[in-house]
Design a protein around this motif. Sequence first.
Motif, PDB file in Angstrom:
ATOM      1  N   LEU A  60       0.832  -1.208   0.000  1.00  0.00           N
ATOM      2  CA  LEU A  60       0.000   0.000   0.000  1.00  0.00           C
ATOM      3  C   LEU A  60       0.866   1.258   0.000  1.00  0.00           C
ATOM      4  CD1 LEU A  60      -2.763  -1.119   2.516  1.00  0.00           C
ATOM      5  CD2 LEU A  60      -3.080  -0.692   0.068  1.00  0.00           C
ATOM      6  N   ASP A  61       1.948   1.251   0.776  1.00  0.00           N
ATOM      7  CA  ASP A  61       2.871   2.386   0.769  1.00  0.00           C
ATOM      8  C   ASP A  61       3.518   2.560  -0.598  1.00  0.00           C
ATOM      9  OD1 ASP A  61       2.399   3.168   3.399  1.00  0.00           O
ATOM     10  OD2 ASP A  61       4.074   1.995   4.197  1.00  0.00           O
ATOM     11  N   ASP A  62       3.901   1.453  -1.216  1.00  0.00           N
ATOM     12  CA  ASP A  62       4.481   1.520  -2.557  1.00  0.00           C
ATOM     13  C   ASP A  62       3.466   2.067  -3.559  1.00  0.00           C
ATOM     14  OD1 ASP A  62       6.832   0.469  -1.535  1.00  0.00           O
ATOM     15  OD2 ASP A  62       6.447  -1.577  -2.262  1.00  0.00           O
ATOM     16  N   MET A  63       2.197   1.683  -3.380  1.00  0.00           N
ATOM     17  CA  MET A  63       1.127   2.186  -4.241  1.00  0.00           C
ATOM     18  C   MET A  63       0.992   3.694  -4.074  1.00  0.00           C
ATOM     19  SD  MET A  63      -1.407   1.098  -6.300  1.00  0.00           S
ATOM     20  CE  MET A  63      -1.499  -0.602  -5.811  1.00  0.00           C
ATOM     21  N   GLY A  64       1.069   4.158  -2.833  1.00  0.00           N
ATOM     22  CA  GLY A  64       0.988   5.595  -2.568  1.00  0.00           C
ATOM     23  C   GLY A  64       2.139   6.364  -3.186  1.00  0.00           C
ATOM     24  N   ASP A  65       3.298   5.743  -3.253  1.00  0.00           N
ATOM     25  CA  ASP A  65       4.463   6.382  -3.878  1.00  0.00           C
ATOM     26  C   ASP A  65       4.366   6.370  -5.400  1.00  0.00           C
ATOM     27  OD1 ASP A  65       5.579   6.823  -1.375  1.00  0.00           O
ATOM     28  OD2 ASP A  65       6.826   5.021  -1.454  1.00  0.00           O
ATOM     29  N   LEU A  66       3.917   5.261  -5.941  1.00  0.00           N
ATOM     30  CA  LEU A  66       3.861   5.086  -7.391  1.00  0.00           C
ATOM     31  C   LEU A  66       2.704   5.859  -8.018  1.00  0.00           C
ATOM     32  CD1 LEU A  66       5.361   3.563  -9.659  1.00  0.00           C
ATOM     33  CD2 LEU A  66       3.777   1.660  -9.282  1.00  0.00           C
ATOM     34  N   LYS A  67       1.577   5.927  -7.309  1.00  0.00           N
ATOM     35  CA  LYS A  67       0.385   6.657  -7.750  1.00  0.00           C
ATOM     36  C   LYS A  67      -0.118   6.251  -9.143  1.00  0.00           C
ATOM     37  CE  LYS A  67       1.546  10.845  -5.132  1.00  0.00           C
ATOM     38  NZ  LYS A  67       2.611  10.297  -4.373  1.00  0.00           N
ATOM     39  N   ASN A 114     -11.389  -1.896   4.862  1.00  0.00           N
ATOM     40  CA  ASN A 114     -12.171  -2.778   5.734  1.00  0.00           C
ATOM     41  C   ASN A 114     -11.402  -4.042   6.103  1.00  0.00           C
ATOM     42  OD1 ASN A 114     -14.553  -1.122   5.733  1.00  0.00           O
ATOM     43  ND2 ASN A 114     -14.793  -1.719   3.608  1.00  0.00           N
ATOM     44  N   HIS A 115     -10.119  -4.004   5.984  1.00  0.00           N
ATOM     45  CA  HIS A 115      -9.276  -5.164   6.310  1.00  0.00           C
ATOM     46  C   HIS A 115      -9.377  -5.467   7.805  1.00  0.00           C
ATOM     47  CE1 HIS A 115      -5.575  -7.577   6.639  1.00  0.00           C
ATOM     48  NE2 HIS A 115      -5.780  -7.827   5.354  1.00  0.00           N
ATOM     49  N   TYR A 116      -9.213  -6.732   8.169  1.00  0.00           N
ATOM     50  CA  TYR A 116      -9.294  -7.120   9.587  1.00  0.00           C
ATOM     51  C   TYR A 116      -8.179  -6.497  10.427  1.00  0.00           C
ATOM     52  CZ  TYR A 116      -5.447 -10.433   8.979  1.00  0.00           C
ATOM     53  OH  TYR A 116      -4.222 -11.001   8.736  1.00  0.00           O
ATOM     54  N   SER A 117      -7.038  -6.184   9.797  1.00  0.00           N
ATOM     55  CA  SER A 117      -5.899  -5.623  10.522  1.00  0.00           C
ATOM     56  C   SER A 117      -6.020  -4.103  10.614  1.00  0.00           C
ATOM     57  CB  SER A 117      -4.596  -5.988   9.808  1.00  0.00           C
ATOM     58  OG  SER A 117      -3.524  -5.221  10.318  1.00  0.00           O
ATOM     59  N   VAL A 153      -3.320  -2.302   8.664  1.00  0.00           N
ATOM     60  CA  VAL A 153      -3.564  -2.251   7.223  1.00  0.00           C
ATOM     61  C   VAL A 153      -4.592  -1.161   6.914  1.00  0.00           C
ATOM     62  CG1 VAL A 153      -4.530  -3.502   5.238  1.00  0.00           C
ATOM     63  CG2 VAL A 153      -2.902  -4.645   6.760  1.00  0.00           C
ATOM     64  N   ARG A 154      -5.639  -1.064   7.728  1.00  0.00           N
ATOM     65  CA  ARG A 154      -6.645  -0.008   7.520  1.00  0.00           C
ATOM     66  C   ARG A 154      -5.999   1.372   7.639  1.00  0.00           C
ATOM     67  NH1 ARG A 154      -9.539  -3.177  11.172  1.00  0.00           N
ATOM     68  NH2 ARG A 154      -9.539  -1.508  12.722  1.00  0.00           N
ATOM     69  N   GLU A 155      -5.145   1.546   8.650  1.00  0.00           N
ATOM     70  CA  GLU A 155      -4.451   2.829   8.826  1.00  0.00           C
ATOM     71  C   GLU A 155      -3.594   3.160   7.613  1.00  0.00           C
ATOM     72  OE1 GLU A 155      -3.962   2.542  13.696  1.00  0.00           O
ATOM     73  OE2 GLU A 155      -2.263   2.058  12.403  1.00  0.00           O
ATOM     74  N   THR A 156      -2.870   2.178   7.133  1.00  0.00           N
ATOM     75  CA  THR A 156      -1.994   2.386   5.981  1.00  0.00           C
ATOM     76  C   THR A 156      -2.808   2.690   4.732  1.00  0.00           C
ATOM     77  OG1 THR A 156      -0.366   0.894   6.970  1.00  0.00           O
ATOM     78  CG2 THR A 156      -0.123   1.355   4.619  1.00  0.00           C
ATOM     79  N   ALA A 157      -3.938   2.018   4.581  1.00  0.00           N
ATOM     80  CA  ALA A 157      -4.801   2.276   3.424  1.00  0.00           C
ATOM     81  C   ALA A 157      -5.318   3.710   3.438  1.00  0.00           C
ATOM     82  CB  ALA A 157      -5.962   1.281   3.401  1.00  0.00           C
ATOM     83  N   SER A 172     -16.580   6.894  10.986  1.00  0.00           N
ATOM     84  CA  SER A 172     -16.984   5.563  11.424  1.00  0.00           C
ATOM     85  C   SER A 172     -15.924   4.709  12.101  1.00  0.00           C
ATOM     86  CB  SER A 172     -17.524   4.788  10.223  1.00  0.00           C
ATOM     87  OG  SER A 172     -16.479   4.516   9.304  1.00  0.00           O
ATOM     88  N   ASP A 173     -14.658   5.013  11.947  1.00  0.00           N
ATOM     89  CA  ASP A 173     -13.634   4.095  12.437  1.00  0.00           C
ATOM     90  C   ASP A 173     -13.066   4.537  13.773  1.00  0.00           C
ATOM     91  OD1 ASP A 173     -12.021   1.789  12.323  1.00  0.00           O
ATOM     92  OD2 ASP A 173     -11.682   2.077  10.193  1.00  0.00           O
ATOM     93  N   GLU A 174     -12.249   3.688  14.346  1.00  0.00           N
ATOM     94  CA  GLU A 174     -11.679   3.938  15.665  1.00  0.00           C
ATOM     95  C   GLU A 174     -10.652   5.070  15.639  1.00  0.00           C
ATOM     96  OE1 GLU A 174      -8.598   0.477  16.238  1.00  0.00           O
ATOM     97  OE2 GLU A 174     -10.450  -0.261  15.373  1.00  0.00           O
ATOM     98  N   ASP A 175     -10.341   5.586  16.811  1.00  0.00           N
ATOM     99  CA  ASP A 175      -9.479   6.763  16.940  1.00  0.00           C
ATOM    100  C   ASP A 175      -8.129   6.627  16.251  1.00  0.00           C
ATOM    101  OD1 ASP A 175     -11.381   8.122  18.356  1.00  0.00           O
ATOM    102  OD2 ASP A 175     -10.595   7.542  20.314  1.00  0.00           O
ATOM    103  N   SER A 176      -7.474   5.473  16.360  1.00  0.00           N
ATOM    104  CA  SER A 176      -6.138   5.338  15.784  1.00  0.00           C
ATOM    105  C   SER A 176      -6.175   5.441  14.269  1.00  0.00           C
ATOM    106  CB  SER A 176      -5.495   4.020  16.206  1.00  0.00           C
ATOM    107  OG  SER A 176      -6.227   2.925  15.700  1.00  0.00           O
ATOM    108  N   VAL A 177      -7.231   4.949  13.653  1.00  0.00           N
ATOM    109  CA  VAL A 177      -7.351   5.065  12.197  1.00  0.00           C
ATOM    110  C   VAL A 177      -7.673   6.500  11.833  1.00  0.00           C
ATOM    111  CG1 VAL A 177      -8.602   4.291  10.142  1.00  0.00           C
ATOM    112  CG2 VAL A 177      -7.998   2.638  11.925  1.00  0.00           C
ATOM    113  N   ARG A 178      -8.496   7.151  12.638  1.00  0.00           N
ATOM    114  CA  ARG A 178      -8.855   8.551  12.393  1.00  0.00           C
ATOM    115  C   ARG A 178      -7.622   9.441  12.334  1.00  0.00           C
ATOM    116  NH1 ARG A 178     -13.046   8.670  16.592  1.00  0.00           N
ATOM    117  NH2 ARG A 178     -14.591   7.514  15.445  1.00  0.00           N
ATOM    118  N   MET A 179      -6.639   9.169  13.163  1.00  0.00           N
ATOM    119  CA  MET A 179      -5.425   9.981  13.209  1.00  0.00           C
ATOM    120  C   MET A 179      -4.758  10.034  11.831  1.00  0.00           C
ATOM    121  SD  MET A 179      -1.986   9.379  15.436  1.00  0.00           S
ATOM    122  CE  MET A 179      -1.482   7.949  14.518  1.00  0.00           C
ATOM    123  N   PHE A 180      -4.772   8.936  11.094  1.00  0.00           N
ATOM    124  CA  PHE A 180      -4.126   8.895   9.791  1.00  0.00           C
ATOM    125  C   PHE A 180      -4.932   9.621   8.736  1.00  0.00           C
ATOM    126  CE2 PHE A 180      -1.967   5.519  11.962  1.00  0.00           C
ATOM    127  CZ  PHE A 180      -0.683   5.651  11.496  1.00  0.00           C
TER     128      PHE A 180
END
Length: 86
Positions: free
Chosen positions: A24-31, A44-47, A50-54, A76-84
């Motif tokens: 996902l990080d590589d995807m963000g770099d490559l665009k 919506n990944h279980y991890s 992974v959700r944060e990175t997405a 809708s998501d938890e605080d740690s994901v919201r931060m990203f």
Amino acid sequence: MIEELNYILSNLKSKEPEIIEKALDDMGDLKPDSALELILPFLNHYSKSVRETAVFNLGEIENEKAIPYIIEKVISDEDSVRMFEI
């Protein structure tokens, strides 16, 4: 770029969250043009990591079409994901 994209696509199929996060990080770099569609399923990944990175990489691809998905996660998501998202 095609080889890089194929490598990323292969890693997105992994069962290991760390490998998916790197892809996902590589995807963000490559665009690539298909980045939005490729990243969205991982919101919506279980991890949580992974959700944060997405979410982070939705911002990195600089596609206006990603904004509604980022906003939805902020609401809708938890605080740690919201931060990203912010």
